[in-house]
Design a protein around this motif. Structure first.
Motif, PDB file in Angstrom:
ATOM      1  N   TRP A  95      -1.316   3.592  12.473  1.00  0.00           N
ATOM      2  CA  TRP A  95      -0.502   2.983  11.426  1.00  0.00           C
ATOM      3  C   TRP A  95      -0.827   1.506  11.264  1.00  0.00           C
ATOM      4  O   TRP A  95      -0.908   1.000  10.144  1.00  0.00           O
ATOM      5  CB  TRP A  95       0.984   3.150  11.740  1.00  0.00           C
ATOM      6  CG  TRP A  95       1.508   4.523  11.468  1.00  0.00           C
ATOM      7  CD1 TRP A  95       1.991   5.416  12.381  1.00  0.00           C
ATOM      8  CD2 TRP A  95       1.603   5.177  10.193  1.00  0.00           C
ATOM      9  NE1 TRP A  95       2.379   6.578  11.772  1.00  0.00           N
ATOM     10  CE2 TRP A  95       2.154   6.459  10.428  1.00  0.00           C
ATOM     11  CE3 TRP A  95       1.285   4.806   8.890  1.00  0.00           C
ATOM     12  CZ2 TRP A  95       2.393   7.364   9.396  1.00  0.00           C
ATOM     13  CZ3 TRP A  95       1.513   5.711   7.859  1.00  0.00           C
ATOM     14  CH2 TRP A  95       2.059   6.972   8.113  1.00  0.00           C
ATOM     15  N   VAL A  96      -1.005   0.812  12.390  1.00  0.00           N
ATOM     16  CA  VAL A  96      -1.294  -0.620  12.337  1.00  0.00           C
ATOM     17  C   VAL A  96      -2.657  -0.865  11.701  1.00  0.00           C
ATOM     18  O   VAL A  96      -2.831  -1.763  10.868  1.00  0.00           O
ATOM     19  CB  VAL A  96      -1.220  -1.228  13.751  1.00  0.00           C
ATOM     20  CG1 VAL A  96      -1.704  -2.671  13.741  1.00  0.00           C
ATOM     21  CG2 VAL A  96       0.210  -1.158  14.278  1.00  0.00           C
ATOM     22  N   VAL A  97      -3.642  -0.061  12.105  1.00  0.00           N
ATOM     23  CA  VAL A  97      -4.971  -0.168  11.502  1.00  0.00           C
ATOM     24  C   VAL A  97      -4.900   0.114  10.008  1.00  0.00           C
ATOM     25  O   VAL A  97      -5.523  -0.576   9.191  1.00  0.00           O
ATOM     26  CB  VAL A  97      -5.944   0.793  12.205  1.00  0.00           C
ATOM     27  CG1 VAL A  97      -7.201   1.008  11.371  1.00  0.00           C
ATOM     28  CG2 VAL A  97      -6.325   0.252  13.588  1.00  0.00           C
ATOM     29  N   ALA A  98      -4.131   1.134   9.637  1.00  0.00           N
ATOM     30  CA  ALA A  98      -4.002   1.479   8.216  1.00  0.00           C
ATOM     31  C   ALA A  98      -3.365   0.338   7.430  1.00  0.00           C
ATOM     32  O   ALA A  98      -3.751   0.074   6.282  1.00  0.00           O
ATOM     33  CB  ALA A  98      -3.181   2.754   8.059  1.00  0.00           C
ATOM     34  N   ALA A  99      -2.407  -0.365   8.026  1.00  0.00           N
ATOM     35  CA  ALA A  99      -1.797  -1.506   7.346  1.00  0.00           C
ATOM     36  C   ALA A  99      -2.827  -2.610   7.129  1.00  0.00           C
ATOM     37  O   ALA A  99      -2.833  -3.268   6.073  1.00  0.00           O
ATOM     38  CB  ALA A  99      -0.618  -2.034   8.164  1.00  0.00           C
ATOM     39  N   GLY A 100      -3.698  -2.817   8.113  1.00  0.00           N
ATOM     40  CA  GLY A 100      -4.764  -3.797   7.947  1.00  0.00           C
ATOM     41  C   GLY A 100      -5.719  -3.408   6.832  1.00  0.00           C
ATOM     42  O   GLY A 100      -6.119  -4.249   6.017  1.00  0.00           O
ATOM     43  N   LEU A 101      -6.085  -2.144   6.799  1.00  0.00           N
ATOM     44  CA  LEU A 101      -6.973  -1.674   5.732  1.00  0.00           C
ATOM     45  C   LEU A 101      -6.294  -1.775   4.366  1.00  0.00           C
ATOM     46  O   LEU A 101      -6.955  -2.073   3.365  1.00  0.00           O
ATOM     47  CB  LEU A 101      -7.382  -0.227   5.994  1.00  0.00           C
ATOM     48  CG  LEU A 101      -8.418  -0.015   7.104  1.00  0.00           C
ATOM     49  CD1 LEU A 101      -8.620   1.465   7.360  1.00  0.00           C
ATOM     50  CD2 LEU A 101      -9.742  -0.683   6.737  1.00  0.00           C
ATOM     51  N   ALA A 102      -4.994  -1.560   4.329  1.00  0.00           N
ATOM     52  CA  ALA A 102      -4.261  -1.699   3.068  1.00  0.00           C
ATOM     53  C   ALA A 102      -4.339  -3.128   2.559  1.00  0.00           C
ATOM     54  O   ALA A 102      -4.448  -3.365   1.350  1.00  0.00           O
ATOM     55  CB  ALA A 102      -2.810  -1.265   3.254  1.00  0.00           C
ATOM     56  N   SER A 103      -4.284  -4.102   3.475  1.00  0.00           N
ATOM     57  CA  SER A 103      -4.394  -5.497   3.045  1.00  0.00           C
ATOM     58  C   SER A 103      -5.783  -5.784   2.485  1.00  0.00           C
ATOM     59  O   SER A 103      -5.928  -6.535   1.509  1.00  0.00           O
ATOM     60  CB  SER A 103      -4.073  -6.444   4.200  1.00  0.00           C
ATOM     61  OG  SER A 103      -5.085  -6.442   5.195  1.00  0.00           O
ATOM     62  N   LEU A 104      -6.816  -5.179   3.089  1.00  0.00           N
ATOM     63  CA  LEU A 104      -8.168  -5.330   2.540  1.00  0.00           C
ATOM     64  C   LEU A 104      -8.256  -4.736   1.143  1.00  0.00           C
ATOM     65  O   LEU A 104      -8.835  -5.335   0.238  1.00  0.00           O
ATOM     66  CB  LEU A 104      -9.193  -4.633   3.446  1.00  0.00           C
ATOM     67  CG  LEU A 104      -9.534  -5.251   4.788  1.00  0.00           C
ATOM     68  CD1 LEU A 104     -10.714  -4.515   5.406  1.00  0.00           C
ATOM     69  CD2 LEU A 104      -9.842  -6.717   4.668  1.00  0.00           C
ATOM     70  N   ALA A 105      -7.685  -3.543   0.986  1.00  0.00           N
ATOM     71  CA  ALA A 105      -7.708  -2.892  -0.326  1.00  0.00           C
ATOM     72  C   ALA A 105      -6.979  -3.742  -1.360  1.00  0.00           C
ATOM     73  O   ALA A 105      -7.431  -3.879  -2.505  1.00  0.00           O
ATOM     74  CB  ALA A 105      -7.069  -1.512  -0.231  1.00  0.00           C
ATOM     75  N   GLY A 106      -5.849  -4.345  -0.960  1.00  0.00           N
ATOM     76  CA  GLY A 106      -5.115  -5.196  -1.890  1.00  0.00           C
ATOM     77  C   GLY A 106      -5.913  -6.412  -2.314  1.00  0.00           C
ATOM     78  O   GLY A 106      -5.868  -6.819  -3.476  1.00  0.00           O
ATOM     79  N   HIS A 107      -6.676  -6.993  -1.374  1.00  0.00           N
ATOM     80  CA  HIS A 107      -7.482  -8.163  -1.713  1.00  0.00           C
ATOM     81  C   HIS A 107      -8.644  -7.793  -2.636  1.00  0.00           C
ATOM     82  O   HIS A 107      -8.953  -8.523  -3.578  1.00  0.00           O
ATOM     83  CB  HIS A 107      -8.027  -8.800  -0.430  1.00  0.00           C
ATOM     84  CG  HIS A 107      -8.799 -10.061  -0.675  1.00  0.00           C
ATOM     85  ND1 HIS A 107      -8.193 -11.276  -0.898  1.00  0.00           N
ATOM     86  CD2 HIS A 107     -10.124 -10.298  -0.756  1.00  0.00           C
ATOM     87  CE1 HIS A 107      -9.105 -12.207  -1.097  1.00  0.00           C
ATOM     88  NE2 HIS A 107     -10.293 -11.627  -1.016  1.00  0.00           N
TER      89      HIS A 107
END
Length: 219
Positions: A95-107
């Motif tokens: 979940w934590v890794v996925a949240a990090g990847l979500a921030s990359l996707a948002g950027h």
């Protein structure tokens, strides 16, 4: 409560999508940074168009977006007892890794700017610092070393991204933790995203036309 892990992904995306470079251009110069220089909303293009001060602020904000997305997910999910055990259906690591990847996707694909954003280098650094700070610092050290000798931001970014999977694997192995698959998958996917976002830069590097720091040409 079951929705909270999904909400951390949404929060990660929204944090990542904060268009700091675009806002800097609008607020400081009344221009659309996407129509200047390389067209990117990242700190490098801000440096070329607006100067060092705004670029440093945008870089810091972009790093913060990735770090906060990861730390927020940890802070929300750990008290809820989301399992750390890798054998769990969806462990905390994932979940934590996925949240990090979500921030990359948002950027990279911000909803506010028609899905066209930056190249995720600074936000990726922040994500790494939140997940495994020694790996983040090592990656940043490689970036700075290459930049010192080449003065080419894109080359430094690509080399640092390519080193990430080995750094991640080496760090966890050195700690006696073995292979942490969510983190290794994150490293590989981050590498692919950064290299893909720099594909035009790579073409210019191969052609010998990629600008160095201090040059005004687009990059």
């Amino acid at each position: 409560m079951n929705l909270l892990p999904l909400l951390t992904l949404v929060a990660g995306y929204l944090l990542g999508s904060l268009p700091s470079g675009y806002l800097a251009g609008r607020w400081l110069a009344g221009l659309d940074i996407r129509q200047q220089g390389s067209g990117s909303t990242g700190a490098t293009n801000v440096l070329r168009v607006l100067g060092k001060g705004p670029a440093l602020v945008v870089f810091a904000v972009d790093v913060g977006k990735g770090a906060v997305a990861v730390l927020l997910a940890k802070a929300v999910l750990e008290p809820l007892g989301v399992p750390l055990d890798p054998s769990a259906q969806v462990p905390l690591d994932s979940w934590v890794v996925a949240a990090g990847l979500a921030s990359l996707a948002g950027h990279i694909w911000p909803v506010w700017l028609g899905w066209k954003g930056g190249k995720a280098v600074a936000t990726g650094l922040g994500m790494l610092l939140g997940l495994a700070w020694p790996v983040g610092l090592a990656c940043f050290g490689i970036f700075l070393t290459v930049l010192t000798f080449s003065r080419i931001v894109s080359l430094s970014s690509v080399v640092a991204a390519l080193s990430l999977p080995l750094l991640m694997l080496g760090w966890f192995s050195g700690q006696g933790l073995g292979v942490r698959w969510p983190y290794l998958a994150l490293a590989l996917l981050t590498t692919v995203l950064v290299v893909w976002r720099h594909r035009s830069n790579i073409q210019r590097l191969l052609a010998g036309t990629e600008p160095r720091l201090g040059q005004k040409k687009a990059g």
